[in-house]
Scaffold this motif. Structure first.
Motif, PDB file in Angstrom:
ATOM      1  N   TYR A 165       0.836  -1.196   0.000  1.00  0.00           N
ATOM      2  CA  TYR A 165       0.000   0.000   0.000  1.00  0.00           C
ATOM      3  C   TYR A 165       0.875   1.251   0.000  1.00  0.00           C
ATOM      4  CZ  TYR A 165      -4.469  -2.336   0.920  1.00  0.00           C
ATOM      5  OH  TYR A 165      -5.605  -3.068   0.818  1.00  0.00           O
ATOM      6  N   ASP A 166       0.496   2.205  -0.836  1.00  0.00           N
ATOM      7  CA  ASP A 166       1.204   3.486  -0.783  1.00  0.00           C
ATOM      8  C   ASP A 166       0.597   4.333   0.346  1.00  0.00           C
ATOM      9  OD1 ASP A 166      -1.112   4.721  -1.683  1.00  0.00           O
ATOM     10  OD2 ASP A 166      -0.419   4.902  -3.755  1.00  0.00           O
ATOM     11  N   ALA A 167       1.139   5.538   0.529  1.00  0.00           N
ATOM     12  CA  ALA A 167       0.749   6.353   1.683  1.00  0.00           C
ATOM     13  C   ALA A 167      -0.764   6.605   1.721  1.00  0.00           C
ATOM     14  CB  ALA A 167       1.521   7.663   1.666  1.00  0.00           C
ATOM     15  N   SER A 168      -1.371   6.894   0.570  1.00  0.00           N
ATOM     16  CA  SER A 168      -2.798   7.240   0.609  1.00  0.00           C
ATOM     17  C   SER A 168      -3.639   5.983   0.848  1.00  0.00           C
ATOM     18  CB  SER A 168      -3.214   7.987  -0.658  1.00  0.00           C
ATOM     19  OG  SER A 168      -3.414   7.113  -1.719  1.00  0.00           O
ATOM     20  N   GLU A 169      -3.212   4.845   0.326  1.00  0.00           N
ATOM     21  CA  GLU A 169      -3.931   3.592   0.586  1.00  0.00           C
ATOM     22  C   GLU A 169      -3.840   3.220   2.073  1.00  0.00           C
ATOM     23  OE1 GLU A 169      -3.340   1.357  -3.721  1.00  0.00           O
ATOM     24  OE2 GLU A 169      -1.682   1.419  -2.315  1.00  0.00           O
ATOM     25  N   GLN A 170      -2.685   3.498   2.675  1.00  0.00           N
ATOM     26  CA  GLN A 170      -2.514   3.225   4.107  1.00  0.00           C
ATOM     27  C   GLN A 170      -3.503   4.061   4.921  1.00  0.00           C
ATOM     28  OE1 GLN A 170       1.595   3.879   5.119  1.00  0.00           O
ATOM     29  NE2 GLN A 170       2.311   2.309   3.707  1.00  0.00           N
ATOM     30  N   LYS A 171      -3.636   5.334   4.543  1.00  0.00           N
ATOM     31  CA  LYS A 171      -4.570   6.220   5.240  1.00  0.00           C
ATOM     32  C   LYS A 171      -5.986   5.694   5.124  1.00  0.00           C
ATOM     33  CE  LYS A 171      -3.053  10.964   5.610  1.00  0.00           C
ATOM     34  NZ  LYS A 171      -3.209  12.307   5.073  1.00  0.00           N
ATOM     35  N   THR A 172      -6.360   5.282   3.904  1.00  0.00           N
ATOM     36  CA  THR A 172      -7.711   4.772   3.669  1.00  0.00           C
ATOM     37  C   THR A 172      -7.997   3.571   4.562  1.00  0.00           C
ATOM     38  OG1 THR A 172      -7.538   5.507   1.399  1.00  0.00           O
ATOM     39  CG2 THR A 172      -9.287   3.920   1.870  1.00  0.00           C
ATOM     40  N   VAL A 173      -7.041   2.644   4.636  1.00  0.00           N
ATOM     41  CA  VAL A 173      -7.306   1.434   5.401  1.00  0.00           C
ATOM     42  C   VAL A 173      -7.392   1.755   6.900  1.00  0.00           C
ATOM     43  CG1 VAL A 173      -4.994   0.451   5.821  1.00  0.00           C
ATOM     44  CG2 VAL A 173      -6.882  -1.052   5.374  1.00  0.00           C
ATOM     45  N   VAL A 174      -6.563   2.700   7.374  1.00  0.00           N
ATOM     46  CA  VAL A 174      -6.637   3.077   8.793  1.00  0.00           C
ATOM     47  C   VAL A 174      -7.983   3.736   9.087  1.00  0.00           C
ATOM     48  CG1 VAL A 174      -5.694   4.640  10.540  1.00  0.00           C
ATOM     49  CG2 VAL A 174      -4.172   3.171   9.252  1.00  0.00           C
ATOM     50  N   LYS A 175      -8.430   4.579   8.158  1.00  0.00           N
ATOM     51  CA  LYS A 175      -9.760   5.202   8.319  1.00  0.00           C
ATOM     52  C   LYS A 175     -10.835   4.135   8.449  1.00  0.00           C
ATOM     53  CE  LYS A 175      -9.640   9.587   5.898  1.00  0.00           C
ATOM     54  NZ  LYS A 175      -9.788  10.139   4.548  1.00  0.00           N
ATOM     55  N   GLU A 176     -10.768   3.115   7.571  1.00  0.00           N
ATOM     56  CA  GLU A 176     -11.761   2.042   7.607  1.00  0.00           C
ATOM     57  C   GLU A 176     -11.711   1.286   8.931  1.00  0.00           C
ATOM     58  OE1 GLU A 176     -11.079  -0.351   4.125  1.00  0.00           O
ATOM     59  OE2 GLU A 176     -11.796   1.251   2.800  1.00  0.00           O
ATOM     60  N   ASP A 234     -13.094   7.359  17.531  1.00  0.00           N
ATOM     61  CA  ASP A 234     -13.190   8.735  17.051  1.00  0.00           C
ATOM     62  C   ASP A 234     -11.869   9.146  16.397  1.00  0.00           C
ATOM     63  OD1 ASP A 234     -13.459  11.394  16.654  1.00  0.00           O
ATOM     64  OD2 ASP A 234     -13.984  11.895  18.737  1.00  0.00           O
ATOM     65  N   PRO A 235     -11.902   9.474  15.095  1.00  0.00           N
ATOM     66  CA  PRO A 235     -10.666   9.859  14.396  1.00  0.00           C
ATOM     67  C   PRO A 235     -10.018  11.112  14.983  1.00  0.00           C
ATOM     68  CG  PRO A 235     -12.543   9.768  12.859  1.00  0.00           C
ATOM     69  CD  PRO A 235     -13.083   9.525  14.236  1.00  0.00           C
ATOM     70  N   LYS A 236     -10.809  11.884  15.747  1.00  0.00           N
ATOM     71  CA  LYS A 236     -10.220  13.081  16.371  1.00  0.00           C
ATOM     72  C   LYS A 236      -9.302  12.664  17.519  1.00  0.00           C
ATOM     73  CE  LYS A 236     -13.558  16.568  15.128  1.00  0.00           C
ATOM     74  NZ  LYS A 236     -14.875  15.920  14.954  1.00  0.00           N
ATOM     75  N   LEU A 237      -9.696  11.600  18.206  1.00  0.00           N
ATOM     76  CA  LEU A 237      -8.863  11.099  19.307  1.00  0.00           C
ATOM     77  C   LEU A 237      -7.737  10.196  18.781  1.00  0.00           C
ATOM     78  CD1 LEU A 237     -11.580  10.207  21.970  1.00  0.00           C
ATOM     79  CD2 LEU A 237     -10.001  12.155  21.988  1.00  0.00           C
ATOM     80  N   TYR A 238      -8.019   9.544  17.646  1.00  0.00           N
ATOM     81  CA  TYR A 238      -7.041   8.619  17.059  1.00  0.00           C
ATOM     82  C   TYR A 238      -6.764   9.040  15.607  1.00  0.00           C
ATOM     83  CZ  TYR A 238      -8.252   5.678  21.053  1.00  0.00           C
ATOM     84  OH  TYR A 238      -8.457   5.193  22.314  1.00  0.00           O
ATOM     85  N   PRO A 239      -5.987  10.101  15.408  1.00  0.00           N
ATOM     86  CA  PRO A 239      -5.763  10.561  14.026  1.00  0.00           C
ATOM     87  C   PRO A 239      -4.996   9.510  13.214  1.00  0.00           C
ATOM     88  CG  PRO A 239      -4.821  12.077  15.655  1.00  0.00           C
ATOM     89  CD  PRO A 239      -5.272  10.885  16.400  1.00  0.00           C
ATOM     90  N   GLU A 240      -5.355   9.409  11.919  1.00  0.00           N
ATOM     91  CA  GLU A 240      -4.714   8.397  11.049  1.00  0.00           C
ATOM     92  C   GLU A 240      -3.199   8.472  11.108  1.00  0.00           C
ATOM     93  OE1 GLU A 240      -5.914  10.218   7.553  1.00  0.00           O
ATOM     94  OE2 GLU A 240      -7.948  10.190   8.371  1.00  0.00           O
ATOM     95  N   ARG A 241      -2.714   9.709  11.056  1.00  0.00           N
ATOM     96  CA  ARG A 241      -1.252   9.861  10.995  1.00  0.00           C
ATOM     97  C   ARG A 241      -0.574   9.285  12.227  1.00  0.00           C
ATOM     98  NH1 ARG A 241       0.598  15.593   9.671  1.00  0.00           N
ATOM     99  NH2 ARG A 241       2.447  14.782  10.673  1.00  0.00           N
ATOM    100  N   ALA A 242      -1.208   9.509  13.391  1.00  0.00           N
ATOM    101  CA  ALA A 242      -0.641   8.976  14.635  1.00  0.00           C
ATOM    102  C   ALA A 242      -0.715   7.449  14.633  1.00  0.00           C
ATOM    103  CB  ALA A 242      -1.383   9.546  15.821  1.00  0.00           C
ATOM    104  N   MET A 243      -1.833   6.917  14.090  1.00  0.00           N
ATOM    105  CA  MET A 243      -1.992   5.457  14.013  1.00  0.00           C
ATOM    106  C   MET A 243      -0.915   4.857  13.120  1.00  0.00           C
ATOM    107  SD  MET A 243      -4.594   4.758  15.864  1.00  0.00           S
ATOM    108  CE  MET A 243      -4.001   6.085  16.872  1.00  0.00           C
ATOM    109  N   LEU A 244      -0.725   5.492  11.951  1.00  0.00           N
ATOM    110  CA  LEU A 244       0.268   4.971  11.001  1.00  0.00           C
ATOM    111  C   LEU A 244       1.670   5.061  11.579  1.00  0.00           C
ATOM    112  CD1 LEU A 244      -1.220   6.386   7.699  1.00  0.00           C
ATOM    113  CD2 LEU A 244      -0.889   3.976   8.259  1.00  0.00           C
ATOM    114  N   SER A 245       1.920   6.132  12.313  1.00  0.00           N
ATOM    115  CA  SER A 245       3.251   6.286  12.884  1.00  0.00           C
ATOM    116  C   SER A 245       3.476   5.253  13.997  1.00  0.00           C
ATOM    117  CB  SER A 245       3.411   7.730  13.334  1.00  0.00           C
ATOM    118  OG  SER A 245       4.053   7.813  14.541  1.00  0.00           O
ATOM    119  N   ALA A 246       2.413   4.942  14.766  1.00  0.00           N
ATOM    120  CA  ALA A 246       2.541   3.918  15.809  1.00  0.00           C
ATOM    121  C   ALA A 246       2.791   2.543  15.189  1.00  0.00           C
ATOM    122  CB  ALA A 246       1.275   3.893  16.664  1.00  0.00           C
ATOM    123  N   ILE A 247       2.103   2.268  14.076  1.00  0.00           N
ATOM    124  CA  ILE A 247       2.299   0.976  13.388  1.00  0.00           C
ATOM    125  C   ILE A 247       3.731   0.883  12.869  1.00  0.00           C
ATOM    126  CG2 ILE A 247       1.627  -0.388  11.353  1.00  0.00           C
ATOM    127  CD1 ILE A 247      -1.244   0.814  11.732  1.00  0.00           C
TER     128      ILE A 247
END
Ligand SMILES: Nc1ncnc2c1ncn2[C@@H]1O[C@H](COP(=O)(O)OP(=O)(O)OP(=O)(O)O)[C@@H](O)[C@H]1O
Ligand SMILES: [Mg+2]
Length: 164
Positions: free
Chosen positions: A108-119, A127-140
């Motif tokens: 997955y490229d960066a935008s596909e990664q974001k999409t899957v985290v959103k899903e 709540d995406p406000k409490l768990y922003p995608e970028r923070a999730m991706l960085s934790a992964i």
């Protein structure tokens, strides 16, 4: 080696150990590398299969491929000319069973990664406000760098419930 100046010839023929070549744009670096490949095969009896030429871009790899094919006669097709990314994917597809995966994986490229985290957030009703995608991706990404499996991660964070 024909068609090389003195410095290029020197760089072409030093084959004992690592060698770094720094030279300006259009000064003949690729020419040195392709001649070095030919020299290794023709003069040093290196098996073309054991030569790897790495580039950053697909365009550079295609150019290198063409120039190696034109210069090296027999065995040119066995020289591995590749970008970093395609080399790594090829190694992964071939040996992924050793780390317990299947070779039909998708990258997955960066935008596909974001999409899957959103899903995933939606699925888990977080709540995406409490768990922003970028923070999730960085934790992964951090967990992967630390060679943590999903199980390890769960164990490490079960008590706090925090994804850090
Ligand atoms: N000694 C030489 N004799 C004749 N032609 C040369 C010589 N050295 C380089 N050239 C020619 O100069 C041009 C540029 O060389 P090359 O593509 O190898 O340079 P480069 O340093 O890799 O360039 P870039 O920075 O764009 O990647 C090519 O057409 C190459 O064949
Ligand atoms: Mg070049």
């Amino acid at each position: 080696m024909p068609g090389l100046n003195d410095k290029q010839l020197e760089a072409c023929c030093i084959t004992d150990g690592p060698l770094l070549i720094l030279a300006g744009a259009g000064s003949g670096k690729t020419r040195v590398i392709t001649h070095r490949i030919a020299y290794l095969i023709d003069e040093m009896s290196v098996n073309p299969y054991n030569i790897l030429a790495i580039t950053f871009t697909n365009k550079a790899a295609a150019e290198m491929r063409e120039r190696v094919d034109n210069l090296v006669g027999f065995g040119a097709e066995s020289v591995w000319v590749s970008t970093f990314h395609s080399m790594c994917v090829r190694i992964l597809r071939k040996h992924i069973d050793k780390i317990g995966g299947t070779s039909s994986f998708t990258i997955y490229d960066a935008s596909e990664q974001k999409t899957v985290v959103k899903e995933v957030l939606k699925y888990l009703q977080l709540d995406p406000k409490l768990y922003p995608e970028r923070a999730m991706l960085s934790a992964i990404s951090k967990a992967k760098e630390g060679y943590m499996t999903p199980d390890d991660y769960e164990k490490a964070h079960a008590a706090s419930g925090k994804a850090t």
